[in-house]
Design a protein around this motif. Structure first.
Motif, PDB file in Angstrom:
ATOM      1  N   THR A 197       0.843  -1.192   0.000  1.00 45.83           N
ATOM      2  CA  THR A 197       0.000   0.000   0.000  1.00 45.83           C
ATOM      3  C   THR A 197       0.883   1.249   0.000  1.00 45.83           C
ATOM      4  N   PRO A 198       0.710   2.164  -0.946  1.00 47.33           N
ATOM      5  CA  PRO A 198       1.578   3.345  -1.010  1.00 47.33           C
ATOM      6  C   PRO A 198       1.212   4.393   0.039  1.00 47.33           C
ATOM      7  N   LYS A 199       2.192   5.180   0.439  1.00 48.29           N
ATOM      8  CA  LYS A 199       1.950   6.339   1.302  1.00 48.29           C
ATOM      9  C   LYS A 199       1.729   7.543   0.396  1.00 48.29           C
ATOM     10  N   THR A 200       0.701   8.304   0.658  1.00 50.60           N
ATOM     11  CA  THR A 200       0.334   9.400  -0.237  1.00 50.60           C
ATOM     12  C   THR A 200       0.704  10.757   0.348  1.00 50.60           C
ATOM     13  N   LYS A 201       0.782  11.730  -0.536  1.00 51.99           N
ATOM     14  CA  LYS A 201       1.079  13.107  -0.139  1.00 51.99           C
ATOM     15  C   LYS A 201       0.200  14.039  -0.954  1.00 51.99           C
ATOM     16  N   THR A 202      -0.445  15.002  -0.278  1.00 51.23           N
ATOM     17  CA  THR A 202      -1.295  15.967  -0.961  1.00 51.23           C
ATOM     18  C   THR A 202      -0.442  17.062  -1.583  1.00 51.23           C
ATOM     19  N   MET A 203      -0.670  17.309  -2.877  1.00 51.63           N
ATOM     20  CA  MET A 203       0.031  18.381  -3.577  1.00 51.63           C
ATOM     21  C   MET A 203      -0.979  19.121  -4.445  1.00 51.63           C
ATOM     22  N   VAL A 204      -0.522  20.151  -5.137  1.00 52.95           N
ATOM     23  CA  VAL A 204      -1.425  20.963  -5.948  1.00 52.95           C
ATOM     24  C   VAL A 204      -0.794  21.213  -7.317  1.00 52.95           C
ATOM     25  N   VAL A 205      -1.627  21.228  -8.342  1.00 54.51           N
ATOM     26  CA  VAL A 205      -1.163  21.474  -9.708  1.00 54.51           C
ATOM     27  C   VAL A 205      -0.706  22.926  -9.845  1.00 54.51           C
ATOM     28  N   LYS A 206       0.451  23.120 -10.445  1.00 57.04           N
ATOM     29  CA  LYS A 206       0.940  24.474 -10.734  1.00 57.04           C
ATOM     30  C   LYS A 206       1.228  24.590 -12.237  1.00 57.04           C
ATOM     31  N   GLU A 207       0.166  24.642 -13.008  1.00 55.38           N
ATOM     32  CA  GLU A 207       0.259  24.721 -14.464  1.00 55.38           C
ATOM     33  C   GLU A 207      -0.937  25.495 -14.984  1.00 55.38           C
ATOM     34  N   PRO A 208      -0.768  26.801 -15.284  1.00 60.84           N
ATOM     35  CA  PRO A 208      -1.896  27.643 -15.722  1.00 60.84           C
ATOM     36  C   PRO A 208      -2.652  27.100 -16.927  1.00 60.84           C
ATOM     37  N   LYS A 209      -1.963  26.388 -17.821  1.00 64.85           N
ATOM     38  CA  LYS A 209      -2.604  25.870 -19.027  1.00 64.85           C
ATOM     39  C   LYS A 209      -3.278  24.515 -18.794  1.00 64.85           C
ATOM     40  N   GLY A 210      -3.179  23.992 -17.582  1.00 61.07           N
ATOM     41  CA  GLY A 210      -3.744  22.683 -17.301  1.00 61.07           C
ATOM     42  C   GLY A 210      -2.690  21.593 -17.418  1.00 61.07           C
ATOM     43  N   LEU A 211      -2.829  20.537 -16.626  1.00 60.74           N
ATOM     44  CA  LEU A 211      -1.834  19.472 -16.561  1.00 60.74           C
ATOM     45  C   LEU A 211      -2.401  18.174 -17.126  1.00 60.74           C
ATOM     46  N   SER A 212      -1.736  17.626 -18.126  1.00 57.05           N
ATOM     47  CA  SER A 212      -2.173  16.395 -18.784  1.00 57.05           C
ATOM     48  C   SER A 212      -1.904  15.181 -17.899  1.00 57.05           C
ATOM     49  N   VAL A 213      -2.928  14.325 -17.766  1.00 56.76           N
ATOM     50  CA  VAL A 213      -2.798  13.074 -17.018  1.00 56.76           C
ATOM     51  C   VAL A 213      -2.664  11.939 -18.027  1.00 56.76           C
ATOM     52  N   LYS A 214      -1.591  11.148 -17.905  1.00 55.84           N
ATOM     53  CA  LYS A 214      -1.289  10.082 -18.861  1.00 55.84           C
ATOM     54  C   LYS A 214      -1.585   8.699 -18.273  1.00 55.84           C
ATOM     55  N   LEU A 215      -1.850   7.760 -19.169  1.00 55.56           N
ATOM     56  CA  LEU A 215      -2.110   6.387 -18.749  1.00 55.56           C
ATOM     57  C   LEU A 215      -0.867   5.750 -18.151  1.00 55.56           C
ATOM     58  N   THR A 216       0.292   5.995 -18.756  1.00 50.95           N
ATOM     59  CA  THR A 216       1.562   5.485 -18.249  1.00 50.95           C
ATOM     60  C   THR A 216       2.550   6.638 -18.136  1.00 50.95           C
ATOM     61  N   ALA A 217       3.696   6.361 -17.518  1.00 52.47           N
ATOM     62  CA  ALA A 217       4.704   7.399 -17.304  1.00 52.47           C
ATOM     63  C   ALA A 217       5.511   7.620 -18.584  1.00 52.47           C
ATOM     64  N   SER A 218       4.859   8.184 -19.585  1.00 48.22           N
ATOM     65  CA  SER A 218       5.491   8.401 -20.881  1.00 48.22           C
ATOM     66  C   SER A 218       4.781   9.529 -21.616  1.00 48.22           C
ATOM     67  N   THR A 219       5.546  10.358 -22.299  1.00 54.14           N
ATOM     68  CA  THR A 219       4.947  11.446 -23.077  1.00 54.14           C
ATOM     69  C   THR A 219       4.124  10.931 -24.247  1.00 54.14           C
ATOM     70  N   SER A 220       4.417   9.700 -24.707  1.00 55.15           N
ATOM     71  CA  SER A 220       3.679   9.134 -25.839  1.00 55.15           C
ATOM     72  C   SER A 220       2.421   8.388 -25.402  1.00 55.15           C
ATOM     73  N   SER A 221       2.206   8.278 -24.091  1.00 57.37           N
ATOM     74  CA  SER A 221       1.033   7.563 -23.594  1.00 57.37           C
ATOM     75  C   SER A 221      -0.239   8.363 -23.851  1.00 57.37           C
ATOM     76  N   SER A 222      -1.371   7.668 -23.890  1.00 51.94           N
ATOM     77  CA  SER A 222      -2.640   8.339 -24.154  1.00 51.94           C
ATOM     78  C   SER A 222      -3.035   9.239 -22.988  1.00 51.94           C
ATOM     79  N   GLU A 223      -3.703  10.331 -23.295  1.00 47.75           N
ATOM     80  CA  GLU A 223      -4.137  11.294 -22.288  1.00 47.75           C
ATOM     81  C   GLU A 223      -5.475  10.864 -21.691  1.00 47.75           C
ATOM     82  N   ILE A 224      -5.522  10.760 -20.365  1.00 51.89           N
ATOM     83  CA  ILE A 224      -6.744  10.362 -19.671  1.00 51.89           C
ATOM     84  C   ILE A 224      -7.625  11.570 -19.384  1.00 51.89           C
ATOM     85  N   ALA A 225      -6.981  12.653 -18.941  1.00 49.00           N
ATOM     86  CA  ALA A 225      -7.720  13.856 -18.555  1.00 49.00           C
ATOM     87  C   ALA A 225      -6.748  15.021 -18.463  1.00 49.00           C
ATOM     88  N   VAL A 226      -7.291  16.210 -18.239  1.00 49.97           N
ATOM     89  CA  VAL A 226      -6.487  17.412 -18.005  1.00 49.97           C
ATOM     90  C   VAL A 226      -6.941  18.026 -16.684  1.00 49.97           C
TER      91      VAL A 226
END
Length: 414
Positions: free
Chosen positions: A151-180
């Motif tokens: 079980t992972p230990k989590t930490k609360t953080m906040v997005v700092k990207e005015p244009k929105g931050l892309s959420v990817k399926l895998t840890a890769s720039t070529s992975s499909s975008e799940i959400a912004v």
């Protein structure tokens, strides 16, 4: 016909007949659970391929006319759609020394489908009596030995990207975008992996660029000896000079026992020797501060060297946890106006000096905390001395009995 036109026509025909491979990752397949024991049927809907037990986990490929085409272990066939139910996965961390295999069935001799990167997140849908977890990891779906996950230990953080931050399926720039995710969105960080962070924000789960996240509390730049006094009694525990390859882990274990958060002011030369320890500190939800590269008295150095001491450590820390330290503490508490003016983060001193580095006696460390701690105190200790680790349980037990909450420095300043 000109040669270039003939070549163009051939190229167009090649694209039609032989379409180019899509390098973008496909969406994960739907996972379902079997509500009762059922026969898996061939495509004639009559021949029995195998029997699937109740509560087994399967992959649903498609559905039509009340039937579902599914995968179970190494088999593929059909079942009635009404024997399937949705199941919610649990994010788990791959924590084994070597990358665990995703296998076709729950057996060490089963066909390996691929590896899970250590420190990455897998979605666990079920764990059977044999100790195998049915998981989904990017485009891989299969069985992983459960002892390789935690079980992972989590930490609360906040997005700092005015244009929105892309959420990817895998840890890769070529992975499909799940959400912004919109700027300022709060997320729970589950792990860091080569500059990527696995996050959960409501129903959204996936990987984002770690440097696009920041801590939720950011104090104003200035010099601080004390924290803000509130109705809730709070203290900030701080540890200097680490990380240490063994003692820091002992301190982390004691902090976890009391559900205590702390701030670690690290030195760059020790970070280079123990990068995994720094990562463990950060992933446990503690704050990271800069304590220079090799602990010199800064007022004895020219400003060029002062800046180098700070910047070198900032870069090292960011390369490991994905962000720079949020605070700075000068070695020996030695600084001047020029040094403070050069900082881009708050300069943190202390209000309770345990002198643990000097006397090396757990009882004296406890005495200092008992005699001088009060609401808003910033307590100075060091995570490079065994005697400090030995004293910490008693220190936390005493402060807990006195009704104190343990917070990071950034939290106590706000």
């Amino acid at each position: 016909m000109k040669k270039w036109m003939f070549g163009l026509i051939l190229a167009i025909l090649a694209c039609i007949i032989f379409p180019t491979h899509n390098a973008v990752a496909e969406e994960p397949l739907p996972i379902r659970s079997i509500t009762k024991e059922v026969n898996l049927l061939a495509d004639d809907y009559a021949t029995i391929i195998t029997t699937i037990p109740e509560n087994a986990t399967v992959i649903m490929y498609e559905k039509s006319n009340g039937w579902a085409k599914i995968g179970f272990m190494q088999y593929t066939g059909f079942v009635k759609l009404n024997v399937l139910k949705s199941i919610k996965p649990e994010p788990m961390l791959a924590s084994s020394k070597n990358p665990p295999y995703v296998r076709e069935t729950n057996n060490f001799h089963a066909k390996p489908l691929g590896n899970v990167y250590v420190d990455s997140i897998v979605q666990v849908y079920a764990t059977d009596e044999q100790g195998w977890s049915f998981v989904q990891y990017g485009n891989l779906t299969g069985y992983v030995i459960a002892t390789a996950l935690k079980t992972p230990k989590t930490k609360t953080m906040v997005v700092k990207e005015p244009k929105g931050l892309s959420v990817k399926l895998t840890a890769s720039t070529s992975s499909s975008e799940i959400a912004v995710l919109q700027d300022k969105t709060k997320v729970e960080v589950y792990t860091l992996l080569q500059g990527w962070a696995y996050i959960v924000a409501g129903d959204i789960q996936g990987y984002v660029v770690a440097s696009k996240l920041q801590n939720t509390t950011i104090p104003k730049i200035g010099k601080f000896n004390y924290g803000v006094v509130t109705k809730t009694k709070r203290v900030a525990l701080t540890f200097d000079d680490g990380p240490h390859p063994t003692i820091t882990h002992q301190i982390l274990k004691t902090l976890e026992k009391y559900d205590a958060k702390a701030t670690f002011f690290v030195t760059g030369h020790r970070v280079e020797k123990s990068p995994d320890v720094l990562k463990d500190v950060f992933e446990a939800g503690h704050e990271i501060g800069n304590h220079t590269y090799n602990h010199p008295k800064l007022t004895d150095l020219p400003m060029k060297q002062v800046k180098s001491q700070i910047e070198q450590t900032n870069k090292l820390v960011k390369s490991i946890i994905g962000e720079e330290p949020t605070l700075f503490r000068p070695p020996y508490g030695s600084f001047d106006k020029e040094i403070q003016a050069s900082l881009s983060v708050p300069l943190i001193m202390w209000s309770v000096d345990t002198l643990d580095w000097k006397h090396r006696e757990p009882a004296k460390t406890l005495d200092a905390v008992q005699n001088y701690s009060k609401n808003g105190s910033i307590i100075l200790m060091h995570d490079v001395h065994q005697t400090t680790a030995d004293a910490l349980d008693q220190v936390l037990a005493y402060l807990t009995k006195q009704g104190y909450e343990f917070v990071t420095v950034s939290e106590i300043l706000n």
